[in-house]
Design a protein around this motif. Structure first.
Motif, PDB file in Angstrom:
ATOM      1  N   ILE A 134     -18.622  28.211  -7.865  1.00  0.00           N
ATOM      2  CA  ILE A 134     -18.275  29.277  -8.588  1.00  0.00           C
ATOM      3  C   ILE A 134     -18.216  29.098  -9.895  1.00  0.00           C
ATOM      4  CG2 ILE A 134     -16.128  30.836  -8.732  1.00  0.00           C
ATOM      5  CD1 ILE A 134     -15.331  30.052  -5.964  1.00  0.00           C
ATOM      6  N   ILE A 175     -11.086  32.116  -4.499  1.00  0.00           N
ATOM      7  CA  ILE A 175     -10.481  30.710  -4.933  1.00  0.00           C
ATOM      8  C   ILE A 175      -9.172  30.658  -4.473  1.00  0.00           C
ATOM      9  CG2 ILE A 175      -9.681  29.695  -7.352  1.00  0.00           C
ATOM     10  CD1 ILE A 175     -11.962  30.715  -8.647  1.00  0.00           C
ATOM     11  N   ALA A 176      -8.307  31.727  -4.554  1.00  0.00           N
ATOM     12  CA  ALA A 176      -6.837  31.871  -4.166  1.00  0.00           C
ATOM     13  C   ALA A 176      -6.971  31.234  -2.838  1.00  0.00           C
ATOM     14  CB  ALA A 176      -6.444  33.232  -4.232  1.00  0.00           C
ATOM     15  N   ASN A 195     -14.698  36.482  -6.321  1.00  0.00           N
ATOM     16  CA  ASN A 195     -14.329  35.234  -6.917  1.00  0.00           C
ATOM     17  C   ASN A 195     -12.796  34.726  -6.697  1.00  0.00           C
ATOM     18  OD1 ASN A 195     -16.918  34.516  -7.348  1.00  0.00           O
ATOM     19  ND2 ASN A 195     -17.007  35.073  -9.292  1.00  0.00           N
ATOM     20  N   ALA A 196     -12.063  35.502  -7.244  1.00  0.00           N
ATOM     21  CA  ALA A 196     -10.748  35.250  -7.441  1.00  0.00           C
ATOM     22  C   ALA A 196     -10.146  35.206  -5.805  1.00  0.00           C
ATOM     23  CB  ALA A 196      -9.852  36.422  -7.950  1.00  0.00           C
ATOM     24  N   ILE A 204     -15.253  24.948  -5.479  1.00  0.00           N
ATOM     25  CA  ILE A 204     -14.771  25.863  -6.611  1.00  0.00           C
ATOM     26  C   ILE A 204     -15.414  25.622  -7.883  1.00  0.00           C
ATOM     27  CG2 ILE A 204     -12.627  26.721  -7.939  1.00  0.00           C
ATOM     28  CD1 ILE A 204     -11.055  26.176  -5.419  1.00  0.00           C
ATOM     29  N   GLN A 214      -7.623  27.536  -2.539  1.00  0.00           N
ATOM     30  CA  GLN A 214      -6.375  26.771  -2.953  1.00  0.00           C
ATOM     31  C   GLN A 214      -5.229  26.818  -2.046  1.00  0.00           C
ATOM     32  OE1 GLN A 214      -5.726  28.557  -6.976  1.00  0.00           O
ATOM     33  NE2 GLN A 214      -6.848  26.956  -8.133  1.00  0.00           N
ATOM     34  N   ILE A 239      -4.237  40.252  -5.600  1.00  0.00           N
ATOM     35  CA  ILE A 239      -5.565  39.467  -6.088  1.00  0.00           C
ATOM     36  C   ILE A 239      -6.702  40.404  -5.403  1.00  0.00           C
ATOM     37  CG2 ILE A 239      -6.932  37.671  -5.321  1.00  0.00           C
ATOM     38  CD1 ILE A 239      -4.410  35.907  -5.147  1.00  0.00           C
ATOM     39  N   ARG A 240      -7.565  40.526  -6.380  1.00  0.00           N
ATOM     40  CA  ARG A 240      -9.055  41.174  -5.791  1.00  0.00           C
ATOM     41  C   ARG A 240     -10.039  40.609  -6.492  1.00  0.00           C
ATOM     42  NH1 ARG A 240      -6.016  46.285  -8.041  1.00  0.00           N
ATOM     43  NH2 ARG A 240      -6.558  46.161 -10.216  1.00  0.00           N
TER      44      ARG A 240
END
Lengths: 636, 455
Positions: free
Chosen positions: A420, A335-336, A331-332, A416, A339, A327-328
């Motif tokens: 975002i 969010i990850a 934003n991601a 989120i 979550q 994951i990079r």
């Protein structure tokens, strides 16, 4: 003092305290069996007794909220001590040093105790009936019972007693660093107590304690469900009776640690979950940044998969994904992380004698420090964490646990969605107005906002050409390119080396950002500054798209103070092209230093405009947004 | 971490007769004086996995194994035993206990695995990729034949059968093809669309399936339910999952979809899509995602699932005890190069040795064993309470508990089970002697398997 202790004191001289044998305050070990019944008996003798040999017990008044790291013990202990709450507090302060013993007590007393193991397993059909339907499964071995009590359990106990030396021995060898430390501290406390009182442990009693102590947390597991077990492990790791502020420091290490400060690095290493081997040949200028031998962390963290009990699986998974680069993107990652936190909060239950606010905050902090070990936080994540912690701290005390949890989960969802997703939509709406037919747009790397802008403009039927500039080693641009081409956009792909050649055809440059700092500096993927400067030289407007939650009040003039170092191997090796890996075998040379920077800082001079959810602003207006809307971000 | 562990301990293995009998089921077969199951359980305990389900074939074996576990691991592990009928295969065994499986993922370990591969690493790989199945692969030990001398000849002929053909993607993360020994005789069929999606496949035959799998529970149960004929995990279930990874059947993915929907409250349905899109764009797509997207744009029309491989580093030790040769190898390795697998010391507390008796390196003597004068023991394991006479030579052999060996015996490359009596001057070479057998004085055997007639 009470008569039973004075009777025992005869047995040994003071010297006995020095040995390794007693991990617990000796008095406690002597009075072990009778003490189990303390809560049942009228507690008349105990208050004095407790105060006597636990100095820390005095300092904690009954009304005080116990420090965060006791939570697991308390959970078990309350089962024992419902009768006298005042006593329970002082008791807790004292018994932190010897969690294992406590759990033995808990397990032996819990009413729902399960079977004791026996030779013929079939004689216990459906033992686990509570959790699984009873049929073929037969419990043949359970984790249980301190020796003293096992005698009551019947004939089978003989067998257990035979096995104890073996099991005790192997377990003793496996005590972790934290446990050893807890032991040491317990011994120290014992020594102090002994000095004060002049009481000694009888060697027999201490033996009992050592054998009981050598099986931590396992005893607890049988009596309670998995959840408690994990918490027990957490407390053990955290160890003995440390001051709460020290504990807090451990939970959230100093965010801007200077990694050339040797002693601090050593300390940080000690508390690290992820094994971090410092890379050897680091560039002098960047020594203050953490850099580890890549490739050693992931396997090590993987092997510890089942040992990190306090870590929630979702958080663990995200950590693994950060570490392995799955994951990079700001934003991601954010969010990850959120979550995962949501999952963790969903499964969270406040241990007794804790307040949700404090305990959950501590829990989140420990998750965050784990994530930092996996990969340094991005600024956006830092802001998001700040938001969450604020929300936790601001929770009304009157809220019930489930209400609080659902509030927090809603907050996370809201963050989120609003900070975002919605702000991206707003940015897209703003930015699309800047795209005209016949434009040639240049973008660098792969920014999620820029991608959305391009796609949206395409959907609106605008005719434009996209130049995707990319750089080694990540080649994220290719992924973006793949998605754009599939949607039917006309694209050009080039590497950053050629940016000056292609720039003369470009009419606008759209860039993403990891953060925008309050002096207007854009902190972004390395290479962005280069692209922006070239664009500036060609008088091409540079539009930076950045959500407002990524803004930071920090001022940064260069990309040296704060940055992140990536895997040096990534630049020295080319995947899948063995024939051009000229640096093979040179990597560990003393006089070769590899630098793989992740971020750089683009001075505000080269940025024409920043497109954010509050509109299109010049870089000089960033501090206004930060100042005026910070409240909105964090305390909304 | 929401993992359940199932140890498939097996029962009476035909390939291991005469070592395995009714009294000594395969899980209890001593390897370096510990039952083979001990290694697995010990390994799991080290990784902090303390709630286990042990599946044993056969009621009697179940009782024996249960008794042993309750004796050895009391206070250390929480073990439940399930006895399943014999000959229903590994998949059948899992099917039988399927309704006990509740966690999100299941770790299935074979009970005859002697290894130091961390189960945590397998589980972590599984989680990281959100895979349906993760298989542990390890390098086939190269040593084997060279060291064990005379017994090597037999070994060489057998070995190719154990090989697997395994296809991996270029990054060595995903399983693309797996074929086990029996199927290799035939032509190997590869799927075109799989090759097309991946672009490049690496076919390896030097990897061994260690029989340690992590499964996603819902999928595993689904497959077991739907495919009644599946007997073995290794030969049926895993190849099936690998084969169907790009055309994951509707039911499989249906479940997953339902799970995802259940997890997230659909408060902002529109945004949810964007979130997942951002997340998926952030990671390097595996060929699964690329393939599923190929159809039209971003819509995931084709259902896929991931089959991962965890390849243990070549330095780790990993052998399955599934043949007599493997048994010999493991015995030798555990006392020798891989002695870290055993937590306790190799030499028992008080062996009584006669004068001029030599015990070489890589040997293990159980407690209470006695040896006469001028004996030689090399690279061998000797169990508890054995009586060995004078002038006895034991090389490359395994002698279990309570064995009496008369004077002047020579034992090479053999396995001697418990309670065997060897009278004087017996010469054994590459033999297996079943439990309770009496070898008459002066007899010579070579490459035979001696066992008592079953009454």
């Amino acid at each position: 003092m009470d008569p039973r202790r004075t009777a025992r004191t005869v047995s040994g001289p003071k010297v006995r305290q020095v040995g390794f044998f007693t991990p617990a305050p000796p008095e406690r070990s002597i009075s072990d069996p009778p003490r189990f019944q303390d809560p049942i008996q009228p507690p008349s003798p105990s208050p004095t007794q407790v105060n006597d040999h636990s100095p820390s017990g005095n300092s904690l008044s009954p009304v005080m909220i116990p420090p965060a790291h006791h939570h697991s013990d308390n959970f078990l202990r309350t089962a024992l001590q419902v009768t006298s709450p005042t006593k329970a507090f002082s008791y807790s302060a004292k018994t932190v040093t010897i969690p294992p013993e406590n759990e033995d007590v808990a397990s032996s007393f819990s009413p729902g105790r399960k079977v004791f193991s026996a030779k013929s397993p079939s004689s216990f059909p459906g033992v686990k009936a509570s959790s699984v339907p009873a049929s073929e499964l037969t419990t043949v071995s359970v984790v249980n019972l301190p020796p003293g009590i096992s005698e009551k359990a019947g004939g089978a106990s003989v067998e257990v007693q035979n096995d104890r030396p073996v099991s005790a021995k192997t377990l003793k060898e496996k005590t972790s660093k934290a446990e050893r430390r807890a032991l040491q501290e317990a011994q120290r406390a014992a020594k102090a107590a002994a000095k004060a009182e002049g009481t000694k442990a009888s060697s027999a009693a201490s033996k009992v304690v050592t054998s009981a102590n050598t099986k931590p947390s396992k005893a607890a597991k049988s009596s309670s469900q998995k959840n408690d077990g994990s918490q027990v492990a957490a407390s053990e790791k955290k160890g003995g009776d440390r001051a709460p502020e020290k504990d807090r420091k451990k939970d959230a290490p100093h965010p801007r640690m200077q990694y050339d400060d040797k002693s601090r690095v050593e300390k940080a290493k000690k508390r690290a979950v992820v094994k971090q081997t410092e890379a050897r040949n680091r560039v002098e200028l960047f020594r203050h940044l953490p850099q580890y031998e890549h490739g050693t962390q992931l396997p090590d963290l993987e092997t510890k998969f089942f040992e990190l009990d306090p870590m929630h699986p979702a958080v663990y998974k995200v950590g693994l994904q950060y570490l392995s680069g799955d994951i990079r993107g700001g934003n991601a990652r954010c969010i990850a992380m959120f979550q995962a936190f949501k999952e963790a909060i969903k499964d969270y239950s406040t241990p007794p004698e804790k307040t949700l606010i404090r305990d959950l905050a501590a829990r989140i902090s420990s998750y965050v420090s784990f994530l930092i070990e996996c990969r340094p936080l991005s600024i956006s994540m830092g802001n998001a964490i700040k938001f969450l912690k604020n929300r936790i701290a601001k929770l009304p005390l009157a809220l019930s646990e489930s209400e609080a949890k659902s509030t927090l989960m809603l907050d996370i969802d809201r963050f989120i969605n609003e900070k975002i997703i919605l702000s991206e939509k707003v940015i897209v709406k703003h930015a699309v107005t800047k795209i005209q037919d016949g434009d040639v747009l240049l973008t660098y790397g792969a920014s999620s906002v820029v991608e959305m802008i391009l796609l949206h403009a395409h959907e609106l039927g605008k005719h434009f050409h996209v130049v995707v500039v990319d750089s080694r080693p990540k080649l994220e641009g290719q992924l973006l390119l793949r998605r754009l081409v599939r949607k039917g956009l006309s694209c050009t792909h080039t590497h950053v080396n050629a940016v000056s050649c292609i720039m003369q055809d470009v009419t606008r440059v759209f860039l993403g950002a990891s953060s925008v700092l309050s002096n207007g500096t854009v902190y972004s993927r390395v290479g962005t500054a280069c692209v922006a400067m070239v664009a500036h030289a060609f008088r091409v407007p540079v539009l930076v798209c950045c959500e407002a939650y990524k803004f930071h009040e920090r001022v940064q003039l260069d990309s040296i103070c704060f940055n992140e170092l990536g895997n040096p191997d990534a630049i020295s090796k080319v995947q899948g092209r063995e024939e051009i890996n000229y640096l093979d075998g040179l990597v560990n040379q003393e006089n070769l230093q590899l630098l793989n920077l992740i971020y750089d800082a683009t001075p505000s001079d080269y940025v024409s405009m920043i497109i954010t959810d509050y509109g299109m602003i010049p870089p000089t207006s960033v501090p206004v947004i930060v100042r005026e809307y910070r409240r909105d971000h964090l305390w909304s | 971490m929401d993992f359940q562990v199932v140890v498939l301990a097996g029962g009476n293995s035909k390939s291991l007769t005469p070592l395995v009998s009714k009294d000594v089921p395969k899980p209890l077969l001593p390897v370096a004086n510990h039952p083979v199951l001990y290694y697995v359980l010990h390994q799991l305990e080290e990784s902090n996995l303390k709630d286990l389900i042990v599946v044993v074939e056969g009621e009697d074996a179940g009782l024996l194994v249960g008794a042993w576990i309750s004796g050895t691991f009391v206070d250390r592990l929480h073990v439940e035993i399930a006895a399943v009928p014999e000959d229903i295969g590994t998949a059948g065994a899992l099917r039988a206990i399927s309704h006990y499986l509740t966690a999100k993922d299941i770790l299935v370990v074979s009970g005859d695995l002697v290894s130091d591969v961390s189960p945590g690493a397998v589980a972590a790989t599984h989680r990281r990729h959100d895979a349906v199945v993760t298989a542990t692969l390890c390098c086939v030990p190269i040593s084997g034949s060279s060291e064990s001398g005379s017994s090597g000849g037999k070994d060489k002929t057998k070995k190719p059968g154990r090989y697997n053909i395994i296809g991996l993607d270029p990054r060595k993360q995903f399983l693309l093809h797996i074929a086990t020994g029996a199927e290799i005789e035939k032509d190997t069929r590869l799927q075109k669309h799989l090759l097309h999606a991946v672009g490049q496949m690496e076919i390896r035959s030097d990897l061994m399936d260690a029989h340690m799998y992590a499964f996603k529970r819902s999928v595993l149960q689904e497959v077991l339910d739907r495919k009644d004929t599946f007997q073995s995990l290794k030969q049926d279930v895993v190849p099936y999952l690998v084969r169907s990874q790009l055309k994951s059947e509707a039911v499989l993915s249906g479940i997953r979809q339902a799970e995802e929907d259940g997890n997230e409250k659909v408060s902002f349905p529109n945004n949810q899509v964007m979130v997942s899109q951002i997340l998926s764009n952030a990671s390097t797509p595996s060929f699964h995602e690329l393939y599923s997207m190929d159809a039209d744009g971003s819509a995931q029309t084709r259902k896929t699932h991931k089959c991962c491989a965890y390849i243990a580093s070549s330095s780790s030790y990993c052998v399955r005890l599934n043949s007599i040769q493997a048994f010999m190898d493991i015995n030798r390795d555990v006392t020798g190069e891989a002695d870290h697998l055993l937590s306790d010391n190799v030499i028992g507390p008080s062996p009584k040795l006669g004068t001029k008796t030599t015990v070489g390196p890589h040997c293990m003597l159980g407690e209470g064993s006695e040896m006469g004068d001028k004996c030689q023991v090399k690279r061998s394991v000797i169990g508890r309470h054995c009586r060995i006479g004078s002038h006895v030579k034991v090389v490359n052999s395994v002698v279990m508990n309570h064995v009496t060996i008369g004077d002047g015996c020579i034992i090479q490359g053999s396995v001697i089970c418990s309670n065997v009596q060897l009278l004087e001057r017996v010469v054994l070479k590459d033999c297996q002697v079943g439990a309770g057998f009496v070898v008459t004085a002066g007899s010579e055997y070579k490459g035979e398997s001696l066992a008592r007639k079953e009454k």
